[in-house]
Write a protein that holds these residues in place. Structure first.
Motif, mmCIF file in Angstrom:
data_model
loop_
_atom_site.group_PDB
_atom_site.id
_atom_site.type_symbol
_atom_site.label_atom_id
_atom_site.label_comp_id
_atom_site.label_asym_id
_atom_site.label_seq_id
_atom_site.Cartn_x
_atom_site.Cartn_y
_atom_site.Cartn_z
ATOM 1 N N ALA A 18 0.831 -1.204 0.000
ATOM 2 C CA ALA A 18 0.000 0.000 0.000
ATOM 3 C C ALA A 18 0.868 1.258 0.000
ATOM 4 C CB ALA A 18 -0.929 0.001 1.205
ATOM 5 N N LYS A 19 1.907 1.269 0.828
ATOM 6 C CA LYS A 19 2.813 2.420 0.862
ATOM 7 C C LYS A 19 3.474 2.630 -0.496
ATOM 8 C CE LYS A 19 4.281 2.385 5.709
ATOM 9 N NZ LYS A 19 5.461 2.207 6.578
ATOM 10 N N GLU A 20 3.896 1.539 -1.105
ATOM 11 C CA GLU A 20 4.540 1.644 -2.409
ATOM 12 C C GLU A 20 3.576 2.242 -3.444
ATOM 13 O OE1 GLU A 20 6.722 -1.115 -5.798
ATOM 14 O OE2 GLU A 20 5.639 -2.098 -4.162
ATOM 15 N N LYS A 21 2.335 1.793 -3.444
ATOM 16 C CA LYS A 21 1.344 2.287 -4.404
ATOM 17 C C LYS A 21 1.028 3.766 -4.165
ATOM 18 C CE LYS A 21 0.752 -1.474 -6.675
ATOM 19 N NZ LYS A 21 1.378 -1.636 -7.968
ATOM 20 N N VAL A 22 0.882 4.140 -2.909
ATOM 21 C CA VAL A 22 0.623 5.557 -2.596
ATOM 22 C C VAL A 22 1.819 6.395 -3.037
ATOM 23 C CG1 VAL A 22 0.296 7.232 -0.737
ATOM 24 C CG2 VAL A 22 -1.014 5.105 -0.747
ATOM 25 N N GLY A 23 3.011 5.881 -2.794
ATOM 26 C CA GLY A 23 4.220 6.570 -3.248
ATOM 27 C C GLY A 23 4.254 6.714 -4.759
ATOM 28 N N ASP A 24 3.807 5.670 -5.475
ATOM 29 C CA ASP A 24 3.730 5.736 -6.934
ATOM 30 C C ASP A 24 2.765 6.837 -7.375
ATOM 31 O OD1 ASP A 24 5.500 3.603 -7.292
ATOM 32 O OD2 ASP A 24 3.899 2.116 -7.589
ATOM 33 N N LEU A 25 1.591 6.854 -6.746
ATOM 34 C CA LEU A 25 0.558 7.809 -7.129
ATOM 35 C C LEU A 25 0.942 9.250 -6.818
ATOM 36 C CD1 LEU A 25 -2.610 5.833 -5.977
ATOM 37 C CD2 LEU A 25 -1.853 6.222 -8.337
ATOM 38 N N THR A 26 1.668 9.453 -5.744
ATOM 39 C CA THR A 26 2.031 10.810 -5.324
ATOM 40 C C THR A 26 3.437 11.203 -5.756
ATOM 41 O OG1 THR A 26 2.818 10.002 -3.182
ATOM 42 C CG2 THR A 26 0.499 10.709 -3.320
ATOM 43 N N ASP A 27 4.099 10.302 -6.456
ATOM 44 C CA ASP A 27 5.486 10.514 -6.901
ATOM 45 C C ASP A 27 6.409 10.793 -5.717
ATOM 46 O OD1 ASP A 27 7.347 10.448 -8.969
ATOM 47 O OD2 ASP A 27 7.343 12.630 -9.172
ATOM 48 N N ASN A 28 6.138 10.088 -4.619
ATOM 49 C CA ASN A 28 6.918 10.216 -3.394
ATOM 50 C C ASN A 28 7.901 9.052 -3.336
ATOM 51 O OD1 ASN A 28 7.871 10.105 -0.734
ATOM 52 N ND2 ASN A 28 5.981 10.977 0.094
ATOM 53 N N HIS A 29 9.133 9.298 -3.736
ATOM 54 C CA HIS A 29 10.129 8.237 -3.821
ATOM 55 C C HIS A 29 10.493 7.667 -2.452
ATOM 56 C CE1 HIS A 29 10.539 8.966 -8.069
ATOM 57 N NE2 HIS A 29 10.704 10.263 -7.824
ATOM 58 N N SER A 30 10.438 8.492 -1.445
ATOM 59 C CA SER A 30 10.744 8.032 -0.091
ATOM 60 C C SER A 30 9.698 7.018 0.378
ATOM 61 C CB SER A 30 10.789 9.223 0.864
ATOM 62 O OG SER A 30 11.005 8.802 2.175
ATOM 63 N N LEU A 31 8.436 7.303 0.116
ATOM 64 C CA LEU A 31 7.355 6.397 0.509
ATOM 65 C C LEU A 31 7.413 5.110 -0.307
ATOM 66 C CD1 LEU A 31 5.020 6.170 2.476
ATOM 67 C CD2 LEU A 31 3.542 7.205 0.752
ATOM 68 N N GLN A 32 7.755 5.218 -1.577
ATOM 69 C CA GLN A 32 7.921 4.020 -2.402
ATOM 70 C C GLN A 32 8.997 3.115 -1.809
ATOM 71 O OE1 GLN A 32 8.964 5.932 -6.075
ATOM 72 N NE2 GLN A 32 6.965 5.526 -7.004
ATOM 73 N N ALA A 33 10.122 3.706 -1.465
ATOM 74 C CA ALA A 33 11.239 2.934 -0.904
ATOM 75 C C ALA A 33 10.860 2.319 0.431
ATOM 76 C CB ALA A 33 12.461 3.825 -0.755
ATOM 77 N N GLU A 34 10.138 3.070 1.242
ATOM 78 C CA GLU A 34 9.710 2.551 2.539
ATOM 79 C C GLU A 34 8.780 1.353 2.350
ATOM 80 O OE1 GLU A 34 7.224 4.134 6.405
ATOM 81 O OE2 GLU A 34 8.342 5.604 5.230
ATOM 82 N N GLY A 35 7.890 1.445 1.374
ATOM 83 C CA GLY A 35 6.991 0.333 1.079
ATOM 84 C C GLY A 35 7.744 -0.900 0.618
ATOM 85 N N LEU A 36 8.720 -0.706 -0.245
ATOM 86 C CA LEU A 36 9.528 -1.830 -0.712
ATOM 87 C C LEU A 36 10.317 -2.449 0.439
ATOM 88 C CD1 LEU A 36 10.809 -0.415 -4.116
ATOM 89 C CD2 LEU A 36 9.215 -2.319 -3.782
#
Length: 69
Positions: A18-36
């Motif tokens: 979920a964090k990764e997807k939200v990061g994708d949608l918001t272009d938030n690379h930090s959140l994407q990395a945290e999700g991964l």
């Protein structure tokens, strides 16, 4: 592996997705990395639980069959 551990690790994996997807949608690379990272940690924990069970001589499939009897 205990059912509680299994649920906890699966929840952690889903939260990571979920964090990764939200990061994708918001272009938030930090959140994407945290999700991964959350997903990777959950998978490592799941693998560790399976190794622990194997060392103890337990097979989850056998446990499931016993509980159905």
């Amino acid at each position: 592996m205990g059912a509680l551990d299994e649920a906890k690790h699966k929840g952690q994996e889903l939260l990571g997705k979920a964090k990764e997807k939200v990061g994708d949608l918001t272009d938030n690379h930090s959140l994407q990395a945290e999700g991964l990272a959350d997903q990777a940690k959950a998978k490592v924990n799941q693998a560790g639980d399976e190794v622990r069970d194997a060392v103890r001589g337990r097979d989850r499939d056998e446990d499931d069959l016993r509980s159905q009897r």
